[in-house]
Design an enzyme around this catalytic site. Structure first.
Site, PDB file in Angstrom:
ATOM      1  N   LYS A  29       0.835  -1.204   0.000  1.00 22.72           N
ATOM      2  CA  LYS A  29       0.000   0.000   0.000  1.00 22.72           C
ATOM      3  C   LYS A  29       0.877   1.264   0.000  1.00 22.72           C
ATOM      4  O   LYS A  29       2.087   1.180   0.229  1.00 22.72           O
ATOM      5  CB  LYS A  29      -0.920  -0.039   1.236  1.00 22.72           C
ATOM      6  CG  LYS A  29      -1.913  -1.218   1.244  1.00 22.72           C
ATOM      7  CD  LYS A  29      -2.753  -1.179   2.519  1.00 22.72           C
ATOM      8  CE  LYS A  29      -3.709  -2.350   2.621  1.00 22.72           C
ATOM      9  NZ  LYS A  29      -4.517  -2.297   3.895  1.00 22.72           N
ATOM     10  N   TYR A  69     -11.948  -2.675  -2.725  1.00 23.55           N
ATOM     11  CA  TYR A  69     -12.500  -2.911  -1.381  1.00 23.55           C
ATOM     12  C   TYR A  69     -14.038  -2.963  -1.387  1.00 23.55           C
ATOM     13  O   TYR A  69     -14.669  -2.655  -0.372  1.00 23.55           O
ATOM     14  CB  TYR A  69     -12.000  -1.831  -0.414  1.00 23.55           C
ATOM     15  CG  TYR A  69     -10.603  -2.103   0.107  1.00 23.55           C
ATOM     16  CD1 TYR A  69     -10.284  -3.316   0.728  1.00 23.55           C
ATOM     17  CD2 TYR A  69      -9.595  -1.148   0.010  1.00 23.55           C
ATOM     18  CE1 TYR A  69      -9.010  -3.580   1.217  1.00 23.55           C
ATOM     19  CE2 TYR A  69      -8.313  -1.395   0.499  1.00 23.55           C
ATOM     20  CZ  TYR A  69      -8.030  -2.608   1.105  1.00 23.55           C
ATOM     21  OH  TYR A  69      -6.775  -2.858   1.600  1.00 23.55           O
ATOM     22  N   PHE A  77     -15.098   3.023   7.930  1.00 21.43           N
ATOM     23  CA  PHE A  77     -13.745   3.414   7.494  1.00 21.43           C
ATOM     24  C   PHE A  77     -13.559   3.323   5.985  1.00 21.43           C
ATOM     25  O   PHE A  77     -12.473   3.584   5.476  1.00 21.43           O
ATOM     26  CB  PHE A  77     -12.693   2.552   8.210  1.00 21.43           C
ATOM     27  CG  PHE A  77     -12.882   1.063   8.054  1.00 21.43           C
ATOM     28  CD1 PHE A  77     -12.385   0.395   6.946  1.00 21.43           C
ATOM     29  CD2 PHE A  77     -13.580   0.335   9.019  1.00 21.43           C
ATOM     30  CE1 PHE A  77     -12.572  -0.970   6.791  1.00 21.43           C
ATOM     31  CE2 PHE A  77     -13.776  -1.038   8.872  1.00 21.43           C
ATOM     32  CZ  PHE A  77     -13.262  -1.693   7.754  1.00 21.43           C
ATOM     33  N   ARG A 105      -0.878 -14.679   3.970  1.00 22.72           N
ATOM     34  CA  ARG A 105      -1.599 -14.047   5.090  1.00 22.72           C
ATOM     35  C   ARG A 105      -0.806 -14.171   6.387  1.00 22.72           C
ATOM     36  O   ARG A 105      -0.821 -13.281   7.227  1.00 22.72           O
ATOM     37  CB  ARG A 105      -2.988 -14.689   5.256  1.00 22.72           C
ATOM     38  CG  ARG A 105      -3.922 -14.465   4.079  1.00 22.72           C
ATOM     39  CD  ARG A 105      -4.484 -13.071   4.015  1.00 22.72           C
ATOM     40  NE  ARG A 105      -5.358 -12.753   5.128  1.00 22.72           N
ATOM     41  CZ  ARG A 105      -6.082 -11.639   5.215  1.00 22.72           C
ATOM     42  NH1 ARG A 105      -6.043 -10.733   4.237  1.00 22.72           N
ATOM     43  NH2 ARG A 105      -6.848 -11.405   6.258  1.00 22.72           N
ATOM     44  N   THR A 111      -4.948  -8.036  10.835  1.00 23.05           N
ATOM     45  CA  THR A 111      -5.359  -6.750  10.252  1.00 23.05           C
ATOM     46  C   THR A 111      -4.857  -5.572  11.096  1.00 23.05           C
ATOM     47  O   THR A 111      -4.326  -4.608  10.561  1.00 23.05           O
ATOM     48  CB  THR A 111      -6.894  -6.704  10.108  1.00 23.05           C
ATOM     49  OG1 THR A 111      -7.300  -7.818   9.297  1.00 23.05           O
ATOM     50  CG2 THR A 111      -7.363  -5.422   9.449  1.00 23.05           C
ATOM     51  N   ARG A 122       3.165  -6.725   9.179  1.00 24.17           N
ATOM     52  CA  ARG A 122       2.461  -5.681   9.944  1.00 24.17           C
ATOM     53  C   ARG A 122       2.991  -5.598  11.371  1.00 24.17           C
ATOM     54  O   ARG A 122       3.072  -4.514  11.958  1.00 24.17           O
ATOM     55  CB  ARG A 122       0.955  -5.957   9.930  1.00 24.17           C
ATOM     56  CG  ARG A 122       0.309  -5.662   8.573  1.00 24.17           C
ATOM     57  CD  ARG A 122      -1.116  -6.164   8.522  1.00 24.17           C
ATOM     58  NE  ARG A 122      -1.782  -5.811   7.276  1.00 24.17           N
ATOM     59  CZ  ARG A 122      -2.944  -6.343   6.883  1.00 24.17           C
ATOM     60  NH1 ARG A 122      -3.541  -7.266   7.631  1.00 24.17           N
ATOM     61  NH2 ARG A 122      -3.498  -5.963   5.750  1.00 24.17           N
ATOM     62  N   ASN A 132      -1.519  -0.102   7.478  1.00 20.23           N
ATOM     63  CA  ASN A 132      -0.958  -1.433   7.780  1.00 20.23           C
ATOM     64  C   ASN A 132      -0.169  -2.052   6.624  1.00 20.23           C
ATOM     65  O   ASN A 132      -0.044  -3.270   6.515  1.00 20.23           O
ATOM     66  CB  ASN A 132      -2.046  -2.366   8.329  1.00 20.23           C
ATOM     67  CG  ASN A 132      -3.145  -2.651   7.327  1.00 20.23           C
ATOM     68  OD1 ASN A 132      -3.088  -2.192   6.185  1.00 20.23           O
ATOM     69  ND2 ASN A 132      -4.144  -3.408   7.745  1.00 20.23           N
ATOM     70  N   HIS A 135      -1.510  -5.503   1.544  1.00 20.49           N
ATOM     71  CA  HIS A 135      -2.754  -6.246   1.333  1.00 20.49           C
ATOM     72  C   HIS A 135      -2.421  -7.622   0.773  1.00 20.49           C
ATOM     73  O   HIS A 135      -1.515  -7.759  -0.044  1.00 20.49           O
ATOM     74  CB  HIS A 135      -3.656  -5.511   0.326  1.00 20.49           C
ATOM     75  CG  HIS A 135      -4.802  -6.365  -0.138  1.00 20.49           C
ATOM     76  ND1 HIS A 135      -5.972  -6.470   0.582  1.00 20.49           N
ATOM     77  CD2 HIS A 135      -4.921  -7.206  -1.196  1.00 20.49           C
ATOM     78  CE1 HIS A 135      -6.781  -7.335  -0.041  1.00 20.49           C
ATOM     79  NE2 HIS A 135      -6.171  -7.791  -1.119  1.00 20.49           N
ATOM     80  N   GLU A 146      -9.206 -10.618  -7.344  1.00 19.67           N
ATOM     81  CA  GLU A 146      -8.271  -9.493  -7.210  1.00 19.67           C
ATOM     82  C   GLU A 146      -7.208  -9.517  -8.310  1.00 19.67           C
ATOM     83  O   GLU A 146      -6.848  -8.471  -8.845  1.00 19.67           O
ATOM     84  CB  GLU A 146      -7.635  -9.508  -5.819  1.00 19.67           C
ATOM     85  CG  GLU A 146      -8.666  -9.184  -4.735  1.00 19.67           C
ATOM     86  CD  GLU A 146      -8.154  -9.278  -3.311  1.00 19.67           C
ATOM     87  OE1 GLU A 146      -8.877  -8.841  -2.397  1.00 19.67           O
ATOM     88  OE2 GLU A 146      -7.040  -9.807  -3.092  1.00 19.67           O
TER      89      GLU A 146
HETATM   90  P1  ADP Z   1      -7.156  -7.378   5.785  1.00 17.23           P
HETATM   91  O1  ADP Z   1      -6.442  -6.285   5.017  1.00 17.23           O
HETATM   92  O2  ADP Z   1      -6.329  -7.862   6.949  1.00 17.23           O
HETATM   93  O3  ADP Z   1      -7.657  -8.478   4.906  1.00 17.23           O
HETATM   94  P2  ADP Z   1      -9.910  -6.361   5.944  1.00 17.23           P
HETATM   95  O4  ADP Z   1     -10.177  -6.950   4.610  1.00 17.23           O
HETATM   96  O5  ADP Z   1     -10.853  -6.651   7.065  1.00 17.23           O
HETATM   97  O6  ADP Z   1      -8.438  -6.712   6.482  1.00 17.23           O
HETATM   98  O7  ADP Z   1      -9.860  -4.780   5.818  1.00 17.23           O
HETATM   99  C1  ADP Z   1      -9.205  -4.182   4.726  1.00 17.23           C
HETATM  100  C2  ADP Z   1      -8.400  -3.012   5.204  1.00 17.23           C
HETATM  101  O8  ADP Z   1      -9.268  -2.050   5.758  1.00 17.23           O
HETATM  102  C3  ADP Z   1      -7.408  -3.333   6.317  1.00 17.23           C
HETATM  103  O9  ADP Z   1      -6.174  -3.839   5.856  1.00 17.23           O
HETATM  104  C4  ADP Z   1      -7.252  -1.990   6.991  1.00 17.23           C
HETATM  105  O10 ADP Z   1      -6.295  -1.200   6.307  1.00 17.23           O
HETATM  106  C5  ADP Z   1      -8.620  -1.373   6.822  1.00 17.23           C
HETATM  107  N1  ADP Z   1      -9.412  -1.544   8.037  1.00 17.23           N
HETATM  108  C6  ADP Z   1      -9.980  -2.668   8.482  1.00 17.23           C
HETATM  109  N2  ADP Z   1     -10.623  -2.468   9.643  1.00 17.23           N
HETATM  110  C7  ADP Z   1     -10.450  -1.149   9.941  1.00 17.23           C
HETATM  111  C8  ADP Z   1     -10.850  -0.298  10.999  1.00 17.23           C
HETATM  112  N3  ADP Z   1     -11.581  -0.758  12.011  1.00 17.23           N
HETATM  113  N4  ADP Z   1     -10.480   0.998  10.945  1.00 17.23           N
HETATM  114  C9  ADP Z   1      -9.749   1.486   9.932  1.00 17.23           C
HETATM  115  N5  ADP Z   1      -9.319   0.737   8.890  1.00 17.23           N
HETATM  116  C10 ADP Z   1      -9.672  -0.555   8.900  1.00 17.23           C
END
Ligand code: ADP
Length: 169
Positions: A29, A69, A77, A105, A111, A122, A132, A135, A146
């Site tokens: 990212k 997304y 968010f 992963r 996350t 992370r 973070n 992805h 994707e």
């Molecule tokens: P991951 O990236 O671990 O697969 P998710 O698909 O649940 O996680 O979420 C996508 C992205 O959205 C996360 O990597 C993070 O950057 C952001 N995100 C998720 N939950 C939150 C939150 N509660 N507040 C802010 N950003 C969030």
């Protein structure tokens, strides 16, 4: 030219097993790019033995970030997240190898970076959930979708590496 076409055919002739062909979508990212973490992240996947089959530097539009997304539409968010993903260059990649989706992963960690183990990307490099670093696809279906969203089929290369025989029995 004769030598070149001969070696190309050798590669094409070698059959890849289904396990070797498992693929995942990984994106560094904008925060990971800005913080100079591209090489460290690529090194982890590469040293494990996974094979890079597609890579490009892209600055996604807001619209594209929303598509990526899509499943998070409606979350509080979502707007901040898609603003962030479209805020600068992203390194988009496809990595291939046995177990690469699940193991990718594991490399990435939880996350929320503060819930990620040390040793994960992370865990080692991030603090906030909204910054973070990386992805990674969370399953075979997501990986397929994707990869198709970010890459044209001709941008993904199938090739043999000499080291494959030292990685797979
Ligand atoms: P991951 O990236 O671990 O697969 P998710 O698909 O649940 O996680 O979420 C996508 C992205 O959205 C996360 O990597 C993070 O950057 C952001 N995100 C998720 N939950 C939150 C939150 N509660 N507040 C802010 N950003 C969030």
């Amino acid at each position: 030219a004769a030598f070149l076409s001969a070696s190309v055919y050798t590669f094409v002739d070698q059959e890849l097993s289904a396990a070797e062909l498992e693929r995942t979508f990984i994106a560094i990212k904008p925060d990971g790019v800005q913080r100079g973490l591209i090489s460290d992240i690529i090194a982890r996947f590469e040293k494990k033995g996974y094979k890079l089959v597609a890579i490009k530097l892209v600055h996604p539009t807001k619209d594209f970030a929303e598509k990526h997304y899509d499943d998070l539409k409606g979350r509080p968010f979502f707007n901040g997240l898609t603003d962030f993903l479209s805020s600068g260059p992203v390194v988009a990649m496809v990595w291939e190898g046995q177990g690469v989706i699940k193991y990718g992963r594991k490399f990435i960690g939880a996350t929320a970076p503060l819930a990620s183990e040390p040793g994960t990307i992370r865990g080692d490099f991030a603090i906030s959930v909204g910054r973070n670093i990386i992805h990674g696809s969370d399953g075979p279906e997501t990986a397929k979708d994707e990869i198709a969203l970010w890459f044209k089929p001709e941008e993904i290369l199938t090739y043999k590496k000499e080291t494959d025989k030292w990685l797979y029995e």
